[in-house]
Design a protein around this motif. Structure first.
Motif, PDB file in Angstrom:
ATOM      1  N   ASP A 199       0.802  -1.226   0.000  1.00  0.00           N
ATOM      2  CA  ASP A 199       0.000   0.000   0.000  1.00  0.00           C
ATOM      3  C   ASP A 199       0.833   1.273   0.000  1.00  0.00           C
ATOM      4  O   ASP A 199       0.312   2.368  -0.230  1.00  0.00           O
ATOM      5  CB  ASP A 199      -0.986   0.002   1.178  1.00  0.00           C
ATOM      6  CG  ASP A 199      -0.301  -0.015   2.543  1.00  0.00           C
ATOM      7  OD1 ASP A 199       0.946  -0.067   2.607  1.00  0.00           O
ATOM      8  OD2 ASP A 199      -1.020   0.008   3.572  1.00  0.00           O
ATOM      9  N   ARG A 200       2.155   1.140   0.203  1.00  0.00           N
ATOM     10  CA  ARG A 200       3.033   2.318   0.176  1.00  0.00           C
ATOM     11  C   ARG A 200       4.151   2.155  -0.857  1.00  0.00           C
ATOM     12  O   ARG A 200       5.202   2.794  -0.746  1.00  0.00           O
ATOM     13  CB  ARG A 200       3.642   2.554   1.571  1.00  0.00           C
ATOM     14  CG  ARG A 200       2.603   2.756   2.654  1.00  0.00           C
ATOM     15  CD  ARG A 200       3.223   3.249   3.960  1.00  0.00           C
ATOM     16  NE  ARG A 200       4.276   2.369   4.445  1.00  0.00           N
ATOM     17  CZ  ARG A 200       4.070   1.262   5.167  1.00  0.00           C
ATOM     18  NH1 ARG A 200       2.822   0.897   5.476  1.00  0.00           N
ATOM     19  NH2 ARG A 200       5.076   0.516   5.586  1.00  0.00           N
ATOM     20  N   THR A 205       1.324   1.124  -7.842  1.00  0.00           N
ATOM     21  CA  THR A 205       0.148   1.325  -7.006  1.00  0.00           C
ATOM     22  C   THR A 205      -0.748   0.091  -7.048  1.00  0.00           C
ATOM     23  O   THR A 205      -0.653  -0.738  -7.970  1.00  0.00           O
ATOM     24  CB  THR A 205      -0.674   2.527  -7.490  1.00  0.00           C
ATOM     25  OG1 THR A 205      -1.267   2.197  -8.769  1.00  0.00           O
ATOM     26  CG2 THR A 205       0.196   3.768  -7.634  1.00  0.00           C
ATOM     27  N   ASP A 207      -3.758   0.054  -7.942  1.00  0.00           N
ATOM     28  CA  ASP A 207      -4.503   0.135  -9.203  1.00  0.00           C
ATOM     29  C   ASP A 207      -3.662  -0.377 -10.373  1.00  0.00           C
ATOM     30  O   ASP A 207      -4.172  -1.033 -11.285  1.00  0.00           O
ATOM     31  CB  ASP A 207      -4.933   1.575  -9.478  1.00  0.00           C
ATOM     32  CG  ASP A 207      -6.063   2.033  -8.578  1.00  0.00           C
ATOM     33  OD1 ASP A 207      -6.730   1.174  -7.963  1.00  0.00           O
ATOM     34  OD2 ASP A 207      -6.279   3.262  -8.471  1.00  0.00           O
ATOM     35  N   ASP A 208      -2.357  -0.070 -10.352  1.00  0.00           N
ATOM     36  CA  ASP A 208      -1.461  -0.606 -11.384  1.00  0.00           C
ATOM     37  C   ASP A 208      -1.494  -2.132 -11.367  1.00  0.00           C
ATOM     38  O   ASP A 208      -1.597  -2.787 -12.412  1.00  0.00           O
ATOM     39  CB  ASP A 208      -0.013  -0.161 -11.121  1.00  0.00           C
ATOM     40  CG  ASP A 208       0.229   1.315 -11.371  1.00  0.00           C
ATOM     41  OD1 ASP A 208      -0.475   1.902 -12.211  1.00  0.00           O
ATOM     42  OD2 ASP A 208       1.138   1.870 -10.720  1.00  0.00           O
TER      43      ASP A 208
END
Length: 253
Positions: A199-200, A205, A207-208
């Motif tokens: 998440d970081r 990301t 979404d990627d």
């Protein structure tokens, strides 16, 4: 090309000849099979974890790094017969650049054999059709900055000049392969694909990672764990849970 003996390609940390399923792991850029040392003991007894050792590192230091990821995938298929899964279901896990290598090996298996991988787990990697070049020039200071940006415990070698001198040619060669990679359109995979992202993560990301769903006609799932590009350094138990859950569906009970 001379065929490389398969023992040069595959590492087994905890041999489990009676395991019902094999999980083949593909390391990240600059990484080695030893990145997965210790993971096998966290998996159930019915899963045997093996890892691919790319040329140019550790006990294969000095061997030339292939010109590109497709070439590396071809060499793996020629040299590592027992990742094809003829004796038991076999799934792939690849982290970062390793996800691209695993994908290209999986594609070739699907095209050429009757034993494609049973599932593909891709970690911290953009989906191949959505990738764009980073524009790296491969200058030494640029590569150092890029690795600092990604983070992870491996970035500690940046502060050790002796280790860095040893590792830089391998890291640079791998990053050149990843930078040069271009997705070649073709038939999608038919196996389940599970994408995992931190998440970081400053590079990929969630979404990627979710766009991997377009690379298969099978089931697709996108999972997010706490952490950066090397999220498993703090969320390994969560990753093991995702792997075990996904692999449980592939074997009879």
């Amino acid at each position: 090309m001379t065929r490389v003996p398969r023992q040069d390609w595959i590492r087994r940390f905890v041999p489990r000849p009676a395991a019902r399923l094999r999980l083949v792991c593909f390391p990240h850029a600059g990484g080695a099979a030893s990145a997965f040392h210790g993971w096998a003991e966290l998996l159930p007894e019915w899963i045997e974890l093996v890892a691919v050792q790319y040329p140019g590192r550790q006990d294969r230091y000095g061997e030339p790094i292939p010109a590109g990821i497709p070439e590396l995938a071809e060499e793996i298929l020629r040299g590592a017969e027992d990742i094809t899964g003829f004796d038991r279901p076999t799934a792939f896990f690849g982290h970062s650049m390793g996800a691209l290598v695993a994908f290209e090996v999986a594609r070739r298996l699907q095209w050429r054999t009757s034993s494609p991988p049973a599932a593909l787990f891709v970690s911290a990697c953009k989906a191949p059709p959505a990738r764009t070049p980073r524009g790296l020039t491969f200058e030494e200071n640029e590569i150092r900055d890029y690795l600092r940006h990604l983070g992870g415990s491996g970035a500690a070698l940046l502060e050790n000049d002796e280790l860095w001198e040893f590792a830089f040619p391998v890291i640079c060669g791998d990053l050149r392969m990843a930078e040069a990679y271009r997705y070649a359109p073709g038939a999608p995979l038919t196996c389940p694909v599970v994408s995992i992202a931190g998440d970081r993560d400053p590079a990929v990301t969630p979404d990627d990672a979710a766009l991997w769903k377009d690379c298969t006609t099978g089931e697709a799932d996108a999972r997010v764990l706490r952490g950066g590009h090397f999220y498993f350094e703090e969320s390994l138990s969560g990753l093991v849970e995702i792997l075990t859950e996904g692999l449980t569906r592939l074997v009879p009970h």
